[in-house]
Structure formats: structure tokens, C-alpha cells
Write a protein that holds these residues in place. Structure first.
Motif, PDB file in Angstrom:
ATOM      1  N   MET A  98       0.839  -1.167   0.000  1.00  0.00           N
ATOM      2  CA  MET A  98       0.000   0.000   0.000  1.00  0.00           C
ATOM      3  C   MET A  98       0.893   1.241   0.000  1.00  0.00           C
ATOM      4  SD  MET A  98      -2.782   1.395   2.840  1.00  0.00           S
ATOM      5  CE  MET A  98      -2.256   0.217   4.001  1.00  0.00           C
ATOM      6  N   LYS A  99       0.503   2.239  -0.779  1.00  0.00           N
ATOM      7  CA  LYS A  99       1.233   3.503  -0.851  1.00  0.00           C
ATOM      8  C   LYS A  99       0.313   4.637  -0.412  1.00  0.00           C
ATOM      9  CE  LYS A  99       4.127   2.180  -4.756  1.00  0.00           C
ATOM     10  NZ  LYS A  99       4.517   2.493  -6.123  1.00  0.00           N
ATOM     11  N   LYS A 100       0.878   5.592   0.320  1.00  0.00           N
ATOM     12  CA  LYS A 100       0.132   6.779   0.732  1.00  0.00           C
ATOM     13  C   LYS A 100       1.030   7.997   0.610  1.00  0.00           C
ATOM     14  CE  LYS A 100      -3.305   4.987   3.924  1.00  0.00           C
ATOM     15  NZ  LYS A 100      -3.988   5.256   5.179  1.00  0.00           N
ATOM     16  N   THR A 101       0.404   9.147   0.425  1.00  0.00           N
ATOM     17  CA  THR A 101       1.121  10.416   0.348  1.00  0.00           C
ATOM     18  C   THR A 101       0.667  11.307   1.492  1.00  0.00           C
ATOM     19  OG1 THR A 101       1.274  10.223  -2.052  1.00  0.00           O
ATOM     20  CG2 THR A 101       1.627  12.410  -1.110  1.00  0.00           C
ATOM     21  N   TYR A 102       1.621  11.943   2.154  1.00  0.00           N
ATOM     22  CA  TYR A 102       1.332  12.806   3.303  1.00  0.00           C
ATOM     23  C   TYR A 102       1.909  14.191   3.064  1.00  0.00           C
ATOM     24  CZ  TYR A 102       0.461   8.333   5.526  1.00  0.00           C
ATOM     25  OH  TYR A 102      -0.022   7.083   5.819  1.00  0.00           O
ATOM     26  N   LYS A 103       1.175  15.207   3.507  1.00  0.00           N
ATOM     27  CA  LYS A 103       1.666  16.581   3.461  1.00  0.00           C
ATOM     28  C   LYS A 103       2.632  16.755   4.626  1.00  0.00           C
ATOM     29  CE  LYS A 103      -0.131  21.317   3.195  1.00  0.00           C
ATOM     30  NZ  LYS A 103       0.898  21.985   3.880  1.00  0.00           N
ATOM     31  N   ILE A 104       3.730  17.452   4.374  1.00  0.00           N
ATOM     32  CA  ILE A 104       4.716  17.700   5.427  1.00  0.00           C
ATOM     33  C   ILE A 104       5.015  19.190   5.524  1.00  0.00           C
ATOM     34  CG2 ILE A 104       5.793  15.427   5.193  1.00  0.00           C
ATOM     35  CD1 ILE A 104       8.109  16.836   3.679  1.00  0.00           C
ATOM     36  N   ASP A 105       5.636  19.576   6.624  1.00  0.00           N
ATOM     37  CA  ASP A 105       6.124  20.938   6.798  1.00  0.00           C
ATOM     38  C   ASP A 105       7.563  20.833   7.287  1.00  0.00           C
ATOM     39  OD1 ASP A 105       6.215  23.704   6.981  1.00  0.00           O
ATOM     40  OD2 ASP A 105       5.493  23.706   9.049  1.00  0.00           O
ATOM     41  N   VAL A 106       8.485  21.343   6.492  1.00  0.00           N
ATOM     42  CA  VAL A 106       9.908  21.289   6.821  1.00  0.00           C
ATOM     43  C   VAL A 106      10.577  22.522   6.212  1.00  0.00           C
ATOM     44  CG1 VAL A 106      10.484  19.851   4.831  1.00  0.00           C
ATOM     45  CG2 VAL A 106      11.928  19.759   6.837  1.00  0.00           C
ATOM     46  N   ASP A 107      11.632  23.016   6.870  1.00  0.00           N
ATOM     47  CA  ASP A 107      12.224  24.299   6.497  1.00  0.00           C
ATOM     48  C   ASP A 107      13.256  24.270   5.380  1.00  0.00           C
ATOM     49  OD1 ASP A 107      10.664  25.554   8.414  1.00  0.00           O
ATOM     50  OD2 ASP A 107      12.188  25.331   9.967  1.00  0.00           O
ATOM     51  N   CYS A 108      13.968  23.154   5.214  1.00  0.00           N
ATOM     52  CA  CYS A 108      15.029  23.155   4.210  1.00  0.00           C
ATOM     53  C   CYS A 108      15.188  21.778   3.570  1.00  0.00           C
ATOM     54  CB  CYS A 108      16.354  23.610   4.823  1.00  0.00           C
ATOM     55  SG  CYS A 108      17.051  22.441   5.997  1.00  0.00           S
ATOM     56  N   ALA A 109      15.851  21.747   2.441  1.00  0.00           N
ATOM     57  CA  ALA A 109      16.041  20.496   1.695  1.00  0.00           C
ATOM     58  C   ALA A 109      16.885  19.499   2.488  1.00  0.00           C
ATOM     59  CB  ALA A 109      16.678  20.784   0.347  1.00  0.00           C
ATOM     60  N   ALA A 110      17.872  19.973   3.216  1.00  0.00           N
ATOM     61  CA  ALA A 110      18.711  19.077   4.022  1.00  0.00           C
ATOM     62  C   ALA A 110      17.879  18.407   5.112  1.00  0.00           C
ATOM     63  CB  ALA A 110      19.878  19.839   4.634  1.00  0.00           C
ATOM     64  N   CYS A 111      16.975  19.165   5.698  1.00  0.00           N
ATOM     65  CA  CYS A 111      16.091  18.617   6.733  1.00  0.00           C
ATOM     66  C   CYS A 111      15.144  17.581   6.121  1.00  0.00           C
ATOM     67  CB  CYS A 111      15.289  19.726   7.392  1.00  0.00           C
ATOM     68  SG  CYS A 111      16.317  20.993   8.165  1.00  0.00           S
ATOM     69  N   ALA A 112      14.653  17.859   4.927  1.00  0.00           N
ATOM     70  CA  ALA A 112      13.780  16.920   4.230  1.00  0.00           C
ATOM     71  C   ALA A 112      14.526  15.621   3.950  1.00  0.00           C
ATOM     72  CB  ALA A 112      13.254  17.536   2.936  1.00  0.00           C
ATOM     73  N   ASP A 113      15.804  15.732   3.613  1.00  0.00           N
ATOM     74  CA  ASP A 113      16.622  14.545   3.367  1.00  0.00           C
ATOM     75  C   ASP A 113      16.778  13.719   4.646  1.00  0.00           C
ATOM     76  OD1 ASP A 113      18.208  12.956   1.555  1.00  0.00           O
ATOM     77  OD2 ASP A 113      19.971  13.670   2.653  1.00  0.00           O
ATOM     78  N   LYS A 114      16.977  14.388   5.778  1.00  0.00           N
ATOM     79  CA  LYS A 114      17.068  13.694   7.061  1.00  0.00           C
ATOM     80  C   LYS A 114      15.769  12.953   7.369  1.00  0.00           C
ATOM     81  CE  LYS A 114      20.183  16.994   9.322  1.00  0.00           C
ATOM     82  NZ  LYS A 114      20.256  17.958  10.415  1.00  0.00           N
ATOM     83  N   LYS A 146       5.810  17.048   0.312  1.00  0.00           N
ATOM     84  CA  LYS A 146       5.067  15.793   0.398  1.00  0.00           C
ATOM     85  C   LYS A 146       6.016  14.638   0.698  1.00  0.00           C
ATOM     86  CE  LYS A 146       1.338  17.115  -2.619  1.00  0.00           C
ATOM     87  NZ  LYS A 146       0.062  16.931  -2.055  1.00  0.00           N
ATOM     88  N   MET A 147       5.470  13.660   1.414  1.00  0.00           N
ATOM     89  CA  MET A 147       6.191  12.426   1.699  1.00  0.00           C
ATOM     90  C   MET A 147       5.353  11.280   1.160  1.00  0.00           C
ATOM     91  SD  MET A 147       7.159  10.603   5.344  1.00  0.00           S
ATOM     92  CE  MET A 147       8.563  11.620   5.755  1.00  0.00           C
ATOM     93  N   LYS A 148       5.969  10.464   0.296  1.00  0.00           N
ATOM     94  CA  LYS A 148       5.304   9.270  -0.221  1.00  0.00           C
ATOM     95  C   LYS A 148       5.874   8.076   0.525  1.00  0.00           C
ATOM     96  CE  LYS A 148       4.356  11.001  -4.827  1.00  0.00           C
ATOM     97  NZ  LYS A 148       4.559  10.819  -6.262  1.00  0.00           N
ATOM     98  N   VAL A 149       4.975   7.226   1.025  1.00  0.00           N
ATOM     99  CA  VAL A 149       5.396   6.064   1.801  1.00  0.00           C
ATOM    100  C   VAL A 149       4.743   4.818   1.230  1.00  0.00           C
ATOM    101  CG1 VAL A 149       5.473   5.006   4.090  1.00  0.00           C
ATOM    102  CG2 VAL A 149       5.598   7.499   3.876  1.00  0.00           C
ATOM    103  N   GLU A 150       5.577   3.808   0.970  1.00  0.00           N
ATOM    104  CA  GLU A 150       5.071   2.494   0.591  1.00  0.00           C
ATOM    105  C   GLU A 150       5.304   1.588   1.797  1.00  0.00           C
ATOM    106  OE1 GLU A 150       5.611  -1.068  -2.697  1.00  0.00           O
ATOM    107  OE2 GLU A 150       6.722   0.797  -2.957  1.00  0.00           O
ATOM    108  N   PHE A 151       4.239   0.946   2.248  1.00  0.00           N
ATOM    109  CA  PHE A 151       4.300   0.121   3.445  1.00  0.00           C
ATOM    110  C   PHE A 151       4.563  -1.332   3.091  1.00  0.00           C
ATOM    111  CE2 PHE A 151       1.603   3.761   4.312  1.00  0.00           C
ATOM    112  CZ  PHE A 151       2.164   4.247   5.482  1.00  0.00           C
ATOM    113  N   GLU A 152       5.216  -2.048   4.021  1.00  0.00           N
ATOM    114  CA  GLU A 152       5.428  -3.477   3.846  1.00  0.00           C
ATOM    115  C   GLU A 152       4.081  -4.193   3.936  1.00  0.00           C
ATOM    116  OE1 GLU A 152       8.264  -4.563   6.850  1.00  0.00           O
ATOM    117  OE2 GLU A 152       9.918  -3.626   5.761  1.00  0.00           O
ATOM    118  N   ASP A 153       3.986  -5.358   3.309  1.00  0.00           N
ATOM    119  CA  ASP A 153       2.751  -6.138   3.329  1.00  0.00           C
ATOM    120  C   ASP A 153       2.342  -6.441   4.764  1.00  0.00           C
ATOM    121  OD1 ASP A 153       2.683  -6.150   0.569  1.00  0.00           O
ATOM    122  OD2 ASP A 153       3.661  -8.107   0.394  1.00  0.00           O
ATOM    123  N   GLY A 154       1.074  -6.205   5.066  1.00  0.00           N
ATOM    124  CA  GLY A 154       0.538  -6.510   6.379  1.00  0.00           C
ATOM    125  C   GLY A 154       0.804  -5.457   7.440  1.00  0.00           C
ATOM    126  N   ALA A 155       1.515  -4.386   7.103  1.00  0.00           N
ATOM    127  CA  ALA A 155       1.823  -3.340   8.082  1.00  0.00           C
ATOM    128  C   ALA A 155       0.594  -2.471   8.331  1.00  0.00           C
ATOM    129  CB  ALA A 155       2.975  -2.475   7.593  1.00  0.00           C
TER     130      ALA A 155
END
Length: 72
Positions: free
Chosen positions: A1-17, A39-48
């Protein structure tokens, strides 16, 4: 399953972390963060349980970047 979440972060380096922290979270198959779209896209392991996994992702991201936010 894949989901997309809205995020709030100040800089690209922080987003990488955040991306690294999310990918290290149990139950996450793959995560990617797009700083430009905030945005953060997350693909979950089966059954998670996506909601429980995302609570852990949020905690792990806060450890590396305490002023970031993931809107669940």
C-alpha cells in the motif's frame, strides 16, 4: 500500500534527514520526500498497519529534525 502525506519542513537538508529516518522505520518498504512539493510518499510493507507505522515515522523524523511536521 502507498500513501502520500503533506509535510512541513524548512530546508532540503532537513527533508533529506526525514527521508532517511522514514526509510529506517520498521514497516516502511520505501519512503521519499519531495521538499519542493512538501510531500512524503510512503510504501508500506505487506501486512503493516499504516497508521501505527506513520506514528513511528513521525517520532523518528522528530528525532532528527524536531521542527518538522507530518500531517497524518
Amino acid at each position: 500500500m502507498k500513501k502520500t502525506y503533506k509535510i512541513d519542513v524548512d530546508c532540503a537538508a532537513c527533508a533529506d534527514k526525514m527521508e532517511v529516518a522514514a526509510n529506517k522505520t520498521k514497516g516502511v518498504k520505501e519512503a521519499s520526500v519531495n521538499f519542493m512539493l512538501l510531500k512524503m510518499k510512503v510504501e508500506f510493507e505487506d501486512g503493516a498497519d499504516a497508521d501505527a507505522v506513520m506514528q513511528e515515522v513521525r517520532k523518528n523524523c522528530k528525532k532528527v529534525e524536531d521542527d518538522c511536521e507530518i500531517f497524518l
